[in-house]
Design an enzyme around this catalytic site. Structure first.
Site, PDB file in Angstrom:
ATOM      1  CG  ASP A   1      -1.641   1.311   1.382  1.00 34.35           C
ATOM      2  OD1 ASP A   1      -1.578   1.922   0.299  1.00 34.35           O
ATOM      3  OD2 ASP A   1      -2.254   1.554   2.386  1.00 34.35           O
TER       4      ASP A   1
ATOM      5  CD  GLU B   1      24.118   7.895   0.803  1.00 36.05           C
ATOM      6  OE1 GLU B   1      23.991   7.821   2.319  1.00 36.05           O
ATOM      7  OE2 GLU B   1      23.638   6.844  -0.189  1.00 36.05           O
TER       8      GLU B   1
ATOM      9  CB  CYS C   1      21.993  12.331   5.069  1.00 37.36           C
ATOM     10  SG  CYS C   1      21.397  10.831   4.451  1.00 37.36           S
TER      11      CYS C   1
ATOM     12  CG  HIS D   1      18.930  14.657   7.514  1.00 32.90           C
ATOM     13  ND1 HIS D   1      19.144  15.139   6.254  1.00 32.90           N
ATOM     14  CD2 HIS D   1      18.767  13.263   7.656  1.00 32.90           C
ATOM     15  CE1 HIS D   1      19.009  13.689   5.657  1.00 32.90           C
ATOM     16  NE2 HIS D   1      18.813  12.775   6.450  1.00 32.90           N
TER      17      HIS D   1
ATOM     18  CE  LYS E   1       7.739   8.090  11.110  1.00 29.09           C
ATOM     19  NZ  LYS E   1       7.401   6.670  11.025  1.00 29.09           N
TER      20      LYS E   1
ATOM     21  NE  ARG F   1       8.186  10.684  16.213  1.00 27.37           N
ATOM     22  CZ  ARG F   1       8.394   9.439  16.032  1.00 27.37           C
ATOM     23  NH1 ARG F   1       9.737   8.945  16.559  1.00 27.37           N
ATOM     24  NH2 ARG F   1       7.814   8.794  15.037  1.00 27.37           N
TER      25      ARG F   1
ATOM     26  CB  SER G   1      23.686   7.159   8.902  1.00 24.73           C
ATOM     27  OG  SER G   1      22.083   7.371   8.848  1.00 24.73           O
TER      28      SER G   1
END
Lengths: 389, 134, 350
Positions: free
Chosen positions: C29, C82, C114, C236, C241, C245, C298
């Site tokens: 989905d 990267e 990143c 970043h 989402k 947050r 990361s």
């Protein structure tokens, strides 16, 4: 300078000659021409071979030596010279040979043109063709040989000097004649619709706007005009061999819908022959793409700019239908386009027409015939005029 | 590997449309020429660097379907002759364009794109292509 | 000496694919997945685009806006990514040549997942601040890879932005920068491997959130500020989402992060993400606006920046190059087949 005659002609069948090697077709055409000229072979004192790219097509350089060897001329150590000028290799080889005889340096010269293309895949062949334009700044930028011709066509259509249908009709004319030529690669007449509906290659040009990939060879034998009768009763006079150059790259031109080299070579040729375009009854022009054929008819002075397409579309370039019959051999499109052979094959066709040996495609009472051979984007052009004796 | 030097020496032209100009007659050359074909001997020593304008208009174009191997992933793709605002004609690809919207006279500008690569491990060749200039 | 941003340029490829189109291929989905990630479409590079071309386009836009700057005065070019096209052979030299900054300069490619772009900004700040160079160029750009069918395929996209760092005619002064760095293997790609791997949910709390909030709080403390002191914030944005947050956790409002949050519309541009978000903020900024920026790479680390837009932005020729909104307008939506072709997923004959 001595006048020069064509005393023998020979041509192989053009097409996908899977079972024949480069050397086999080259020798076949040469032997036919020698036989036609009633020569033993010992008379020949010079060889000129038009070949564009044996080095890339069959990985064989030094094909002048190969031809001399396999034609038996190496036993007499006859000088052999390979000539390269893109698609005009054959036309330029013919001119070099005429100059050699005219100057007195040679007396009997064998001119050959040959190309073996089908040993490579189509993409590799196209890449070789692309390299006849500017390899660095056109081909290297992704601008293909077909794409360059397509941009000429696009511009003509935009300028209103030809319609898409008129351009396409050049292939109809070529196929009409190809059907009458037993040595042609395609012996089938086609309709305009076939050209217009053919798969796109580079818009607006489709598959049927493009000359095919072919193997083949052609050859003629030259000698001084005054000696011609020693060998044969069937010969023609070379009235003019002119050549002109232009920029390598199409983008360096002021005007892309005319080839300045064709215009210049034609003017020089008419002057040499002491005639005008209106005196020509039969012409072989370089239609590697339909649009190039349309341009040639205008640049050679047969039609004014914007009028050639109309004439072709109306069928006026077919045998017996107009003032000048165009590409009676089938042209590059239907007879086939083994590159190095093409310029010489044009000479063969004109000689046949002027000798009256062109069979079903014979132009009645032809006095003067013209052959235009163009290399790359009209960067090297030869215009040769032959006269019936 | 054999192409490395050949590609390297053309970097100024390919990346930045760097050409030359004949100070004797004012002619602009792209690709660069060290010898003016108009002035010939009179132009010797008078050829200077000239940066061709990166903006221009489509002079003619074609949609190429029969692509060379290096452009297989882009086909069908557009090629164009572009007349730059300073009058230089450049043949190149026209990318990021809707095929049915390409037209003669369309404003375009030069960008740097990948032209080809020498296989998966060879050198990558970058150079100009054009995009619509809205 | 005030060191900061003298100019900037941003570029995003024209093509987009929607998560529902990707999901259609894998029986997922996609629409729901996109909604969960807050990614509604992602950018896709044309087959002839890579980090070199994206970085060059951004850098040329950057130079177009400061015609008075002689590219020969650029003393350093750093490209963070990267997805450099070469494993060995710098992207930066190609970009430098394309903006005519060569040869009296230093250059290097950077990699820190990143955040390599912001690492480049820091390096340039040091060079400019110490007087070693007059101008430095820092670029963050990526054409990131997600394995087909992997969650990353819904987000990994392409884009980049370039920054001219200097001390003259600074349009945005960088008041301070600091970093928070640890060894945290949340996402990686081994040498020679085409696709990165990730630690799934491990990429969240101990990785993204810990590093960003730590760097941000260090910045608040160093500057004596709170979220309310800034007009804009850029974080970043591997998806929509996470930054939403983390912004809330740090006390920022949705309005403060609106301009800097591009991932919902273009996907995760990796090294390009924060540089692009900041570019969009600068496209709208006025003198006096204070901007809070925190990147994340990361592996792992975060670079935080406290920036104040200066009066110089009124003289700045921002319109000499298209604003990011214009660059991103008029996208072309592609299907998965075209996407596979563009990304080189179709095996061609040699």
């Amino acid at each position: 300078m001595r006048d020069v005659a064509i005393i023998g002609v020979g041509v192989t069948k053009f097409g996908e000659l899977w079972n024949k090697s480069f050397r086999a077709i080259g020798i076949e055409a040469g032997m036919k021409a020698m036989e036609d000229a009633n020569l033993s072979g010992n008379e020949v004192d010079g060889i000129f071979v038009g070949n564009m790219s044996a080095g890339r097509f069959i990985n064989q350089q030094h094909i002048d030596a190969l031809i001399a060897d396999y034609s038996g001329m190496a036993t007499n150590h006859v000088p052999a010279t390979r000539v390269e000028a893109g698609d005009a290799s054959g036309g330029v080889a013919f001119r070099q040979a005429v100059m050699a005889v005219a100057s007195g340096m040679n007396d009997v010269v064998l001119v050959g043109g040959a190309e073996k293309m089908t040993d490579l895949d189509d993409t590799s062949i196209n890449a070789i063709m692309d390299s006849t334009a500017d390899a660095e700044w056109e081909a290297g930028m992704g601008v293909t040989f077909a794409g360059l011709h397509a941009m000429i066509a696009q511009r003509m259509i935009h300028d209103g000097t030809a319609t898409r249908e008129e351009i396409a009709s050049f292939a109809v004319n070529s196929h009409f004649h190809g059907a009458l030529n037993p040595n042609a690669q395609f012996r089938k007449a086609i309709t305009l619709d076939t050209v217009l509906r053919s798969g796109p290659v580079a818009t607006p040009l489709g598959m049927f706007d493009c000359a095919p990939i072919s193997d083949g060879a052609a050859s003629v034998v030259l000698c001084p005009l005054e000696d011609a009768k020693k060998y044969t009763d069937s010969y023609v006079k070379v009235s003019a061999v002119a050549q002109a150059s232009d920029t390598l790259s199409l983008s360096q031109r002021e005007d892309i819908t005319t080839y300045g080299a064709t215009v210049a070579a034609a003017q020089r040729a008419y002057q040499q022959a002491g005639i005008t375009a209106q005196d020509i009854q039969v012409a072989e022009v370089h239609d590697n793409y339909t649009v190039a054929g349309i341009m040639a008819l205008q640049d050679l002075g047969f039609y004014k700019r914007g009028e050639a397409g109309k004439a072709v579309l109306e069928g006026r370039c077919q045998v017996g239908a107009g003032p000048v019959a165009v590409n009676t051999s089938g042209g590059l499109k239907a007879r086939g386009h083994p590159i190095g052979a093409t310029g010489v094959a044009q000479i063969v066709e004109i000689a046949e027409q002027l000798r009256g040996s062109a069979d079903k495609r014979q132009v009645e009472n032809a006095k003067y015939g013209l052959a235009q051979s163009s290399g790359g984007m009209g960067s090297a052009v030869t215009v040769s005029i032959m006269e019936a004796i | 590997m054999s192409t490395v030097a050949r590609e390297w020496r053309e970097i100024p032209g390919r990346y930045n449309l760097e050409g030359t100009k004949c100070e004797n007659c004012g002619s602009i050359f792209f690709p660069a020429r060290d010898f003016c074909p108009k002035c010939r001997r009179a132009g010797i020593g008078k050829i200077s660097r000239y940066d061709v304008c990166r903006r221009g208009k489509v002079f003619s174009f074609s949609i190429v379907h029969d692509a060379p191997d290096f452009n297989n992933m882009l086909k069908p793709y557009v090629v164009a002759m572009v007349q730059t605002d300073d009058g230089v004609m450049v043949s190149a690809q026209l990318v990021d364009v809707d095929l049915d919207k390409v037209a003669i006279g369309m404003p375009v500008r030069a960008v740097l794109r990948k032209l080809s690569a020498d296989g998966a491990s060879g050198v990558i060749r970058y150079g100009y292509k054009f995009v619509p200039d809205e | 000496m005030d060191v900061g941003i003298v100019s900037y340029g941003a570029y995003v490829p024209r093509y987009r694919i929607k998560p529902e189109e990707i999901g259609r291929i894998w029986g997922v989905d996609g629409k729901g997945m996109g909604k969960g990630l807050m990614i509604y479409q992602k950018s896709v590079p044309s087959p002839d685009e890579d980090v070199v071309t994206i970085a060059t386009e951004a850098a040329r836009y950057m130079m177009d806006r400061v015609p008075e700057v002689d590219p020969k005065d650029i003393g350093a070019v750093y490209v963070g990514s990267e997805s450099h096209p070469y494993a060995v052979k710098p992207t930066a030299t190609i970009v430098a040549e394309a903006i005519r900054a060569t040869p009296a300069m230093t250059a290097a490619d950077m990699e820190f997942a990143c955040k390599a772009g912001t690492a480049g900004i820091q390096a340039c700040m040091g060079l400019v601040g110490s007087g070693m160079v007059r101008y430095g160029v820092a670029i963050g750009a990526d054409t990131s890879q997600g394995a087909p069918g992997d969650a990353l395929e819904y987000s990994a996209s392409a884009g980049g932005a370039a920054y001219l760092i200097g001390s003259e005619k600074v349009i945005a002064k960088i008041n301070k920068t600091l970093s928070f760095t640890t060894d945290t293997p949340d996402f990686w790609r081994r040498e020679g491997q085409p696709y990165p791997l990730h630690g799934g949910r491990f990429t969240g709390e101990p990785a993204y959130f810990r590093h960003i909030t730590s760097a941000a709080k260090m910045m608040f403390e160093a500057m004596g500020t709170t979220a309310a002191d800034y007009k804009y914030a850029v974080f970043h944005q591997p998806n929509g989402k996470f930054p939403t947050r983390v912004a809330a956790q740090l006390g920022f409002t949705p309005e403060q992060i609106e301009y800097g949050l591009l991932t919902p519309n273009i996907g995760n541009t990796y090294s390009g993400a924060v540089p692009l978000g900041l570019a969009n903020v600068l496209d709208h900024a006025e003198p006096g606006d204070r901007v809070f920026v925190t990147s994340y790479g990361s592996g792992a680390g975060s670079d935080a920046f406290d920036i104040t837009v200066t009066d110089e932005i009124l003289n700045y020729r921002r319109d000499n190059a298209p604003l990011l909104e214009k660059v991103m307008a008029d996208p072309v939506y592609i299907d998965y087949g075209t996407y596979a072709k563009f990304k080189g997923k179709i095996l061609m004959s040699e």
